[in-house]
Write an enzyme that holds these catalytic residues in place. Sequence first.
Site, PDB file in Angstrom:
ATOM      1  N   ASN A  95     -22.600  84.981  85.949  1.00  0.00           N
ATOM      2  CA  ASN A  95     -22.436  83.601  86.703  1.00  0.00           C
ATOM      3  C   ASN A  95     -21.490  83.582  87.263  1.00  0.00           C
ATOM      4  OD1 ASN A  95     -22.281  80.802  86.902  1.00  0.00           O
ATOM      5  ND2 ASN A  95     -23.955  80.727  85.358  1.00  0.00           N
ATOM      6  N   GLN A 152     -36.626  81.097  87.150  1.00  0.00           N
ATOM      7  CA  GLN A 152     -36.845  79.588  86.991  1.00  0.00           C
ATOM      8  C   GLN A 152     -36.811  79.112  88.589  1.00  0.00           C
ATOM      9  OE1 GLN A 152     -34.349  77.286  83.944  1.00  0.00           O
ATOM     10  NE2 GLN A 152     -32.999  79.154  84.640  1.00  0.00           N
ATOM     11  N   HIS A 188     -41.567  78.449  86.759  1.00  0.00           N
ATOM     12  CA  HIS A 188     -41.629  77.027  87.197  1.00  0.00           C
ATOM     13  C   HIS A 188     -42.426  77.019  88.281  1.00  0.00           C
ATOM     14  CE1 HIS A 188     -37.594  75.843  85.136  1.00  0.00           C
ATOM     15  NE2 HIS A 188     -38.744  76.012  84.431  1.00  0.00           N
ATOM     16  N   CYS A 242     -58.185  69.388  98.698  1.00  0.00           N
ATOM     17  CA  CYS A 242     -58.267  70.666  98.156  1.00  0.00           C
ATOM     18  C   CYS A 242     -59.363  71.335  98.644  1.00  0.00           C
ATOM     19  CB  CYS A 242     -58.419  70.425  96.528  1.00  0.00           C
ATOM     20  SG  CYS A 242     -59.033  71.695  95.554  1.00  0.00           S
TER      21      CYS A 242
HETATM   22  N1  APR Z   1     -23.397  83.315  91.855  1.00  0.00           N
HETATM   23  C1  APR Z   1     -23.738  83.222  90.648  1.00  0.00           C
HETATM   24  N2  APR Z   1     -23.899  82.003  89.867  1.00  0.00           N
HETATM   25  C2  APR Z   1     -23.855  80.900  90.780  1.00  0.00           C
HETATM   26  C3  APR Z   1     -23.400  81.025  91.997  1.00  0.00           C
HETATM   27  C4  APR Z   1     -23.276  82.098  92.652  1.00  0.00           C
HETATM   28  N3  APR Z   1     -23.112  82.245  93.958  1.00  0.00           N
HETATM   29  N4  APR Z   1     -23.505  79.674  92.583  1.00  0.00           N
HETATM   30  C5  APR Z   1     -23.809  78.872  91.419  1.00  0.00           C
HETATM   31  N5  APR Z   1     -24.080  79.735  90.281  1.00  0.00           N
HETATM   32  C6  APR Z   1     -24.427  79.156  89.102  1.00  0.00           C
HETATM   33  C7  APR Z   1     -23.717  77.955  88.650  1.00  0.00           C
HETATM   34  O1  APR Z   1     -22.373  78.243  87.953  1.00  0.00           O
HETATM   35  C8  APR Z   1     -24.538  77.318  87.521  1.00  0.00           C
HETATM   36  O2  APR Z   1     -24.285  77.932  86.485  1.00  0.00           O
HETATM   37  O3  APR Z   1     -25.637  78.961  89.208  1.00  0.00           O
HETATM   38  C9  APR Z   1     -26.112  78.019  88.019  1.00  0.00           C
HETATM   39  C10 APR Z   1     -26.807  76.715  88.763  1.00  0.00           C
HETATM   40  O4  APR Z   1     -27.308  75.931  87.774  1.00  0.00           O
HETATM   41  P1  APR Z   1     -28.245  74.531  88.137  1.00  0.00           P
HETATM   42  O5  APR Z   1     -27.827  74.281  89.329  1.00  0.00           O
HETATM   43  O6  APR Z   1     -28.566  73.989  86.759  1.00  0.00           O
HETATM   44  O7  APR Z   1     -29.662  75.667  88.251  1.00  0.00           O
HETATM   45  P2  APR Z   1     -30.537  76.300  87.080  1.00  0.00           P
HETATM   46  O8  APR Z   1     -30.043  76.525  86.029  1.00  0.00           O
HETATM   47  O9  APR Z   1     -31.503  77.222  87.821  1.00  0.00           O
HETATM   48  O10 APR Z   1     -31.547  74.950  86.863  1.00  0.00           O
HETATM   49  C11 APR Z   1     -32.699  75.147  86.014  1.00  0.00           C
HETATM   50  O11 APR Z   1     -33.464  72.859  86.215  1.00  0.00           O
HETATM   51  O12 APR Z   1     -33.793  71.178  87.627  1.00  0.00           O
HETATM   52  C12 APR Z   1     -34.456  72.516  87.045  1.00  0.00           C
HETATM   53  O13 APR Z   1     -36.405  73.370  87.728  1.00  0.00           O
HETATM   54  C13 APR Z   1     -35.098  73.312  87.826  1.00  0.00           C
HETATM   55  O14 APR Z   1     -35.223  75.666  87.822  1.00  0.00           O
HETATM   56  C14 APR Z   1     -34.436  74.493  87.658  1.00  0.00           C
HETATM   57  C15 APR Z   1     -33.820  74.230  86.174  1.00  0.00           C
END
Ligand code: APR
Length: 234
Positions: A198, A88, A106, A133
């Site tokens: 995670n 993502q 994405h 473009c």
């Molecule tokens: N190691 C492992 N996991 C981690 C760490 C780390 N050091 N730091 C944070 N996290 C985890 C958090 O616990 C959380 O579950 O990463 C996750 C981040 O979540 P989000 O900020 O929601 O990011 P993501 O899940 O990638 O979002 C999905 O949402 O806004 C859109 O396009 C955007 O691709 C993105 C999508």
Amino acid sequence: MKNIVILTGAGISAESGMGTFRDEGGLWTQYALEDVATPEGFARNPALVQEFYNIRRVKAAAARPNEAHEALARLQREWPGRVDIVTQNVDGLHEAGGARDVIHMHGELAGALCAACGHRWEAPAEMAVGEPCPACKGPHARPDVVWFGEIPYHMDRISDLLDAADLFAAIGTSGQVYPAAAFVHQAAAAGAHTVELNLEPSELASGFDELRSGPASRVVPDWVGDLLSGRSGR
Ligand code: APR
């Protein structure tokens, strides 16, 4: 030998300094996503959107992959079956860490897209409002990233991979955004063993067979080591 499908989110790049979206201090606590990650926001204020992505593009270009990115590249090299990485993230750090054939659902910060003719090219470090473009010459350049309300890329290919998965892992994603949040269910329905890696259990954790909690730079290399040594999850 087993097919592995890995979904990654912002958490895998957190320790590379890229920040996340929904954690404390995350991007969605600094910007309203409606303003910088929707087609409507781009139409309303293209300068704000170009600035948002220019800052992230420059930051991503200076960021280094961490041990988690490198461990997934090792898994791709050494695992006797398929290892497909669906990300993502738009930061390019999987490839910087040695991964190949990464599926960017994405899009990518490094890409530019013409909103008028659909032409794609390598984005300049700083994309200006009204950037022309190269194909149609119109002032319609936008970041080649998927905004809310738009259809993620490569979904047919991803769906086929999930239906053939023997092992599915979600790394560093909060499971707040669909369709990615539903991948674990599709893989499980196909009989895959499912693992969430995670910092802490996400809201989707109960849907996984196995949880590995901790920073990606530690838990991902540990998981890859267990897989390659036969200690886990084959
Ligand atoms: N190691 C492992 N996991 C981690 C760490 C780390 N050091 N730091 C944070 N996290 C985890 C958090 O616990 C959380 O579950 O990463 C996750 C981040 O979540 P989000 O900020 O929601 O990011 P993501 O899940 O990638 O979002 C999905 O949402 O806004 C859109 O396009 C955007 O691709 C993105 C999508």
